[in-house]
Design a protein around this motif. Structure first.
Motif, PDB file in Angstrom:
ATOM      1  N   GLY A 259       0.852  -1.173   0.000  1.00  0.00           N
ATOM      2  CA  GLY A 259       0.000   0.000   0.000  1.00  0.00           C
ATOM      3  C   GLY A 259       0.887   1.221   0.000  1.00  0.00           C
ATOM      4  N   GLU A 260       0.445   2.287  -0.630  1.00  0.00           N
ATOM      5  CA  GLU A 260       1.219   3.532  -0.668  1.00  0.00           C
ATOM      6  C   GLU A 260       0.354   4.678  -0.164  1.00  0.00           C
ATOM      7  N   LEU A 261       0.855   5.389   0.825  1.00  0.00           N
ATOM      8  CA  LEU A 261       0.169   6.563   1.361  1.00  0.00           C
ATOM      9  C   LEU A 261       1.026   7.789   1.094  1.00  0.00           C
ATOM     10  N   ASP A 262       0.379   8.906   0.742  1.00  0.00           N
ATOM     11  CA  ASP A 262       1.151  10.118   0.559  1.00  0.00           C
ATOM     12  C   ASP A 262       0.435  11.322   1.157  1.00  0.00           C
ATOM     13  N   TYR A 263       1.241  12.280   1.542  1.00  0.00           N
ATOM     14  CA  TYR A 263       0.709  13.545   2.027  1.00  0.00           C
ATOM     15  C   TYR A 263       0.100  14.288   0.842  1.00  0.00           C
ATOM     16  N   HIS A 376       9.888  10.437  -1.643  1.00  0.00           N
ATOM     17  CA  HIS A 376       9.790  11.844  -1.218  1.00  0.00           C
ATOM     18  C   HIS A 376       8.639  12.028  -0.220  1.00  0.00           C
ATOM     19  N   ASP A 377       7.438  12.416  -0.668  1.00  0.00           N
ATOM     20  CA  ASP A 377       6.361  12.659   0.301  1.00  0.00           C
ATOM     21  C   ASP A 377       5.330  11.537   0.339  1.00  0.00           C
ATOM     22  N   SER A 378       5.664  10.384  -0.253  1.00  0.00           N
ATOM     23  CA  SER A 378       4.801   9.214  -0.126  1.00  0.00           C
ATOM     24  C   SER A 378       5.641   8.032   0.334  1.00  0.00           C
ATOM     25  N   PHE A 379       4.961   6.998   0.855  1.00  0.00           N
ATOM     26  CA  PHE A 379       5.667   5.886   1.490  1.00  0.00           C
ATOM     27  C   PHE A 379       4.943   4.584   1.185  1.00  0.00           C
ATOM     28  N   TYR A 385       0.670  -3.157   7.173  1.00  0.00           N
ATOM     29  CA  TYR A 385       1.276  -2.120   8.010  1.00  0.00           C
ATOM     30  C   TYR A 385       0.798  -0.711   7.641  1.00  0.00           C
ATOM     31  N   GLU A 386      -0.236  -0.611   6.818  1.00  0.00           N
ATOM     32  CA  GLU A 386      -0.712   0.713   6.402  1.00  0.00           C
ATOM     33  C   GLU A 386      -1.154   1.566   7.588  1.00  0.00           C
ATOM     34  N   PRO A 405      -2.723  16.447   8.907  1.00  0.00           N
ATOM     35  CA  PRO A 405      -2.513  16.413   7.449  1.00  0.00           C
ATOM     36  C   PRO A 405      -3.660  15.689   6.768  1.00  0.00           C
ATOM     37  N   ILE A 406      -3.719  15.790   5.480  1.00  0.00           N
ATOM     38  CA  ILE A 406      -4.612  14.942   4.673  1.00  0.00           C
ATOM     39  C   ILE A 406      -3.739  13.918   3.997  1.00  0.00           C
ATOM     40  N   ILE A 407      -4.035  12.658   4.253  1.00  0.00           N
ATOM     41  CA  ILE A 407      -3.247  11.546   3.716  1.00  0.00           C
ATOM     42  C   ILE A 407      -4.137  10.713   2.815  1.00  0.00           C
ATOM     43  N   LYS A 408      -3.640  10.397   1.646  1.00  0.00           N
ATOM     44  CA  LYS A 408      -4.450   9.589   0.720  1.00  0.00           C
ATOM     45  C   LYS A 408      -3.676   8.374   0.229  1.00  0.00           C
TER      46      LYS A 408
END
Length: 408
Positions: A259-263, A376-379, A385-386, A405-408
């Protein structure tokens, strides 16, 4: 046409990275191929009434050269590697040069491979009067590539090679420079070594992704690069960082989906947060404007010195024709933070902060044994582990800026 080809070659040669000297393989079929080439080298020297001294070490130099040139040709958009033919570069280590190769052995093997038609070379030069030079570049020839049947998964890091510097400082011309270590850099290096150790133990799967000529899957460790006047130190080097999102979604971590989450809109939200304003809407959506163009133009505003500088940058780098009216609409919509526009020091502040956010997130998850891949700003993490990742991203942002923050 010739001029275009020459310009293209010049650009590729300029962008070549140094030869990677840490390659090895224990896979018998690949070692047989390397041994076969080494036998040719021995026959060439015999025909010239020369012997191979320190044969085992010479063979190791041959392996390093061929393995890395094969990777460059097959898993990179640039088949050329940069090398030094200056003996002084092999006599002592510096922070950024820990070659571990021996000059005479390396040069002898290299020129034998060139004579056999296995390597192409563009010789370097140095003009003392101008203080300018060009370091030698080499690449695998078509003859060599046609001979080899290698498997990228069978190439590993040689534990005998010294570790490369992972905390890197560059000057305003993007050239690496030395620095004096202190408690901060030592702690950063210690944290990054721990993180890289975890990455080396992690199986980052790439099935379903076309890696050829684009991504080197052996680049699984990360470095931090500090540019001039930059105290943030962004994370670079992981092969996944250059992938488009659709390819990153196909990655696996230890056999599990990711899974990838970013600011969301990180830099604009930081700017608003500093004003005590929670930005709930998408800052890049402006009526009558293309969102992608707004995003490109918006981020330029923080780093340019004036509206004219911004307009020229937007036109030249993003190829946006209506730069001036687009800029005006962005300024109107975001008047609340307009005093941050055209302030390069603030742009640097934003970059430092996204590096610090990433540092905290990576360290927190590493201490829990969770492999986290930054872009950079996503992980990226294994899906299970999301929630851990989201919690880390929310905590550090709120603790820094007192706004969620808003995380998507």
């Amino acid at each position: 046409m010739i001029d275009n080809e020459e310009q293209s070659l010049t650009k590729v040669l300029q962008e070549a990275i140094p030869l990677q000297v840490h390659r090895k393989t224990n896979y018998p079929p690949m070692n047989e191929q390397l041994s076969g080439i080494f036998s040719e080298l021995a026959q060439l020297r015999k025909a010239n009434n020369k012997q191979i001294r320190k044969a085992a070490r010479a063979k190791k130099h041959l392996d390093v050269i061929i393995l890395d040139l094969w990777i460059a040709a097959n898993y990179s958009d640039n088949p050329w590697r940069m090398i030094s033919l200056n003996r002084n570069d092999y006599t002592k280590d510096t922070r950024y040069r820990k070659l571990y190769l021996k000059y005479d052995l390396f040069k002898g093997v290299l020129y034998n491979l060139i004579a056999l038609g296995y390597i192409e070379i563009k010789k370097g030069f140095f003009d003392r009067s101008k203080g300018e030079g060009f370091q030698t570049r080499i690449k695998a020839s078509d003859k060599l590539l046609a001979l080899l049947e290698f498997d990228i998964t069978k190439i590993e890091r040689d534990p005998e090679t010294p570790e490369e510097e992972i905390i890197i400082k560059k000057d305003e011309n993007k050239k690496v420079i030395d620095y004096v270590d202190n408690k901060i850099t030592n702690q950063m290096r210690e944290n990054l070594q721990k993180y890289n150790s975890l990455l080396r133990k992690t199986n980052i799967g790439t099935d379903g992704i076309n890696l050829r000529y684009k991504y080197d899957p052996t680049c699984i460790t990360v470095k931090r690069v500090f540019n001039a006047d930059d105290f943030g130190g962004r994370f670079y080097n992981g092969f996944w960082m250059n992938m488009p999102k659709e390819d990153r979604r196909k990655l696996t971590i230890n056999g599990e989906e990711v899974g990838e989450l970013d600011y969301s809109a990180l830099h604009p939200r930081i700017a608003y947060a500093l004003k005590g304003i929670l930005l709930n809407e998408d800052p890049y959506t402006i009526e009558g404007c293309d969102r992608a163009e707004v995003k490109k133009a918006f981020l330029v505003l923080f780093n340019c010195e004036s509206p004219e500088h911004a307009i020229n940058t937007i036109r030249s780098e993003s190829h946006i024709k209506n730069a001036k009216p687009l800029l005006q609409k962005i300024e109107q919509k975001h008047e609340a933070i307009s005093d941050y526009f055209f302030t390069p020091s603030f742009g640097m502040y934003l970059q430092r902060n996204d590096a610090w956010l990433a540092e905290y997130i990576i360290n927190r998850l590493t201490n829990k044994g969770i492999a986290c891949l930054p872009v950079h700003d996503s992980f990226i993490v294994a899906k299970k582990y999301e929630s851990e990742l989201r919690s880390a991203m929310e905590d550090i942002f709120y603790n820094t800026f007192s706004i969620k923050p808003i995380i998507k």
